[in-house]
Enzyme design. Structure first.
Site, mmCIF file in Angstrom:
data_model
loop_
_atom_site.group_PDB
_atom_site.id
_atom_site.type_symbol
_atom_site.label_atom_id
_atom_site.label_comp_id
_atom_site.label_asym_id
_atom_site.label_seq_id
_atom_site.Cartn_x
_atom_site.Cartn_y
_atom_site.Cartn_z
ATOM 1 N N ASP A 51 6.420 -8.680 -4.706
ATOM 2 C CA ASP A 51 7.310 -7.979 -5.637
ATOM 3 C C ASP A 51 8.047 -6.859 -4.916
ATOM 4 O OD1 ASP A 51 5.165 -6.285 -5.348
ATOM 5 O OD2 ASP A 51 4.843 -5.959 -7.493
ATOM 6 N N SER A 52 7.776 -6.705 -3.592
ATOM 7 C CA SER A 52 8.615 -5.839 -2.759
ATOM 8 C C SER A 52 10.047 -6.362 -2.743
ATOM 9 C CB SER A 52 8.060 -5.759 -1.333
ATOM 10 O OG SER A 52 7.752 -7.046 -0.840
ATOM 11 N N ASP A 90 3.570 -12.886 -6.066
ATOM 12 C CA ASP A 90 3.133 -11.709 -6.822
ATOM 13 C C ASP A 90 3.438 -11.856 -8.305
ATOM 14 O OD1 ASP A 90 1.828 -9.823 -5.281
ATOM 15 O OD2 ASP A 90 3.679 -8.877 -4.575
ATOM 16 N N LYS A 120 -0.831 -13.401 -6.767
ATOM 17 C CA LYS A 120 -1.500 -12.151 -6.385
ATOM 18 C C LYS A 120 -1.253 -11.134 -7.480
ATOM 19 C CE LYS A 120 0.100 -9.274 -2.912
ATOM 20 N NZ LYS A 120 0.370 -8.026 -3.641
ATOM 21 N N GLU A 122 -2.400 -6.852 -8.745
ATOM 22 C CA GLU A 122 -2.953 -5.576 -8.277
ATOM 23 C C GLU A 122 -4.024 -5.056 -9.225
ATOM 24 O OE1 GLU A 122 0.298 -2.799 -7.759
ATOM 25 O OE2 GLU A 122 1.333 -4.122 -6.346
ATOM 26 N N GLU A 189 -4.422 -2.336 1.021
ATOM 27 C CA GLU A 189 -3.204 -1.635 1.456
ATOM 28 C C GLU A 189 -3.464 -0.152 1.649
ATOM 29 O OE1 GLU A 189 0.367 -2.567 -0.724
ATOM 30 O OE2 GLU A 189 1.522 -0.997 0.297
HETATM 31 O O1 KIV Z 1 4.952 -6.960 -2.477
HETATM 32 C C1 KIV Z 1 4.542 -6.922 -1.313
HETATM 33 O O2 KIV Z 1 5.296 -7.084 -0.339
HETATM 34 C C2 KIV Z 1 3.129 -6.677 -1.092
HETATM 35 C C3 KIV Z 1 2.666 -6.442 0.308
HETATM 36 C C4 KIV Z 1 3.035 -5.074 0.740
HETATM 37 C C5 KIV Z 1 1.221 -6.713 0.479
HETATM 38 O O3 KIV Z 1 2.365 -6.672 -2.014
#
Ligand code: KIV
Length: 271
Positions: A51-52, A90, A120, A122, A189
């Site tokens: 989600d980056s 994510d 994934k 959090e 992280e």
């Molecule tokens: O969204 C992302 O890029 C991440 C990584 C920093 C692990 O969750």
């Protein structure tokens, strides 16, 4: 007649075997077809559709604004570029926190509409019921502890997490809970290297670190950071393998000069 070369696909079981054998896991983010194709062909083990994307693709300050539909779009593009590696997608902010029914519905959309191989999300104890429901639906889940950017407004800063004993203990408890709930791996992280080492040794499942030292079972970097697309972002944990900001700027400036001076296109570049 020659048979087509069989591609050995990376699965969650491969990652588990790698941990058992002491082999390190390589993971990188990607958000589109072209980079996913290059990373897969280069031999990466795991691509994370992070989600980056909210930051590096859409230009938002945080990861919070990206939607499930937008994550599905990025994941669809990545999956089309991949033959071999495992694709983790994510679950974005708001798509799983409110209740386990919503969480499992969001994860199913990622698997069905994008063709992702796993999701994934959090958090620890707070999201454990959602993780169990998603795993029960047959969807592999990667956990994410330490600095969890979807909670940035709770943390207030992006500094190292779990330096204090109480937070380190909670993280260790959460890691064990995530393993018991059925997560196949865990991102750690921005936490102290010693804590990441302790957690990695305690867990049977692999840990993938970012800013968590060299004793995690694998490492992940955001592609824009390791390729040097934005030179203003240079945290201590980052190893930058290219300086694309300088190279791309130079290439485009040369192209502009070539067009303005009528050097491009020349005869060989014309029909
Ligand atoms: O969204 C992302 O890029 C991440 C990584 C920093 C692990 O969750």
């Amino acid at each position: 007649m020659s048979s087509p070369k069989e591609i050995k696909k990376i699965t969650t079981h491969t990652l588990q075997q790698m941990k058992t054998q002491g082999a390190r896991i390589s993971m990188i983010t990607a958000y589109d077809y072209s980079f996913a194709r290059l990373f897969d062909a280069a031999g990466i083990d795991v691509i994370l559709v992070g989600d980056s994307a909210s930051n590096v693709m859409a230009g938002h300050e945080t990861t919070l604004p990206i939607t499930l539909d937008q994550m599905i779009y990025h994941a669809q593009c990545v999956v089309r570029g991949v033959d071999r590696c495992l694709v983790v997608v994510d679950l974005p902010f708001g798509s799983y926190q409110s209740n386990p029914d919503i969480a499992v519905a969001s994860a199913i959309r990622i698997m069905k509409e994008a063709g992702g191989h796993s999701v994934k999300l959090e958090g620890g104890e707070e999201v454990i019921d959602s993780i169990k429901r998603i795993v029960a639906a047959g969807i592999p889940v990667m956990g994410h502890l330490g600095l969890t950017p979807q909670s940035i407004y709770q943390f207030g800063t992006y500094t190292v997490r779990a330096k204090e004993e109480a937070e380190a203990e909670k993280l260790t408890r959460d890691a064990l809970l995530l393993q018991e709930a059925g997560c196949f791996a865990l991102v750690l992280e921005k936490i102290p290297a010693q804590l990441a080492k302790k957690v990695s040794l305690q867990l049977q499942i692999p840990t993938i670190g970012i800013g968590a030292g060299g004793d995690c079972n694998g490492q992940v970097l955001v592609m824009h950071d390791m390729l040097g697309i934005n030179n203003a972002f240079k945290p201590r944990f980052l190893r930058q393998y290219l300086d694309l900001e300088t190279q791309v700027t130079g290439a485009v400036q040369q192209y502009i000069r070539d067009v303005k001076s009528r050097d491009f296109p020349n005869q060989q570049e014309s029909y």
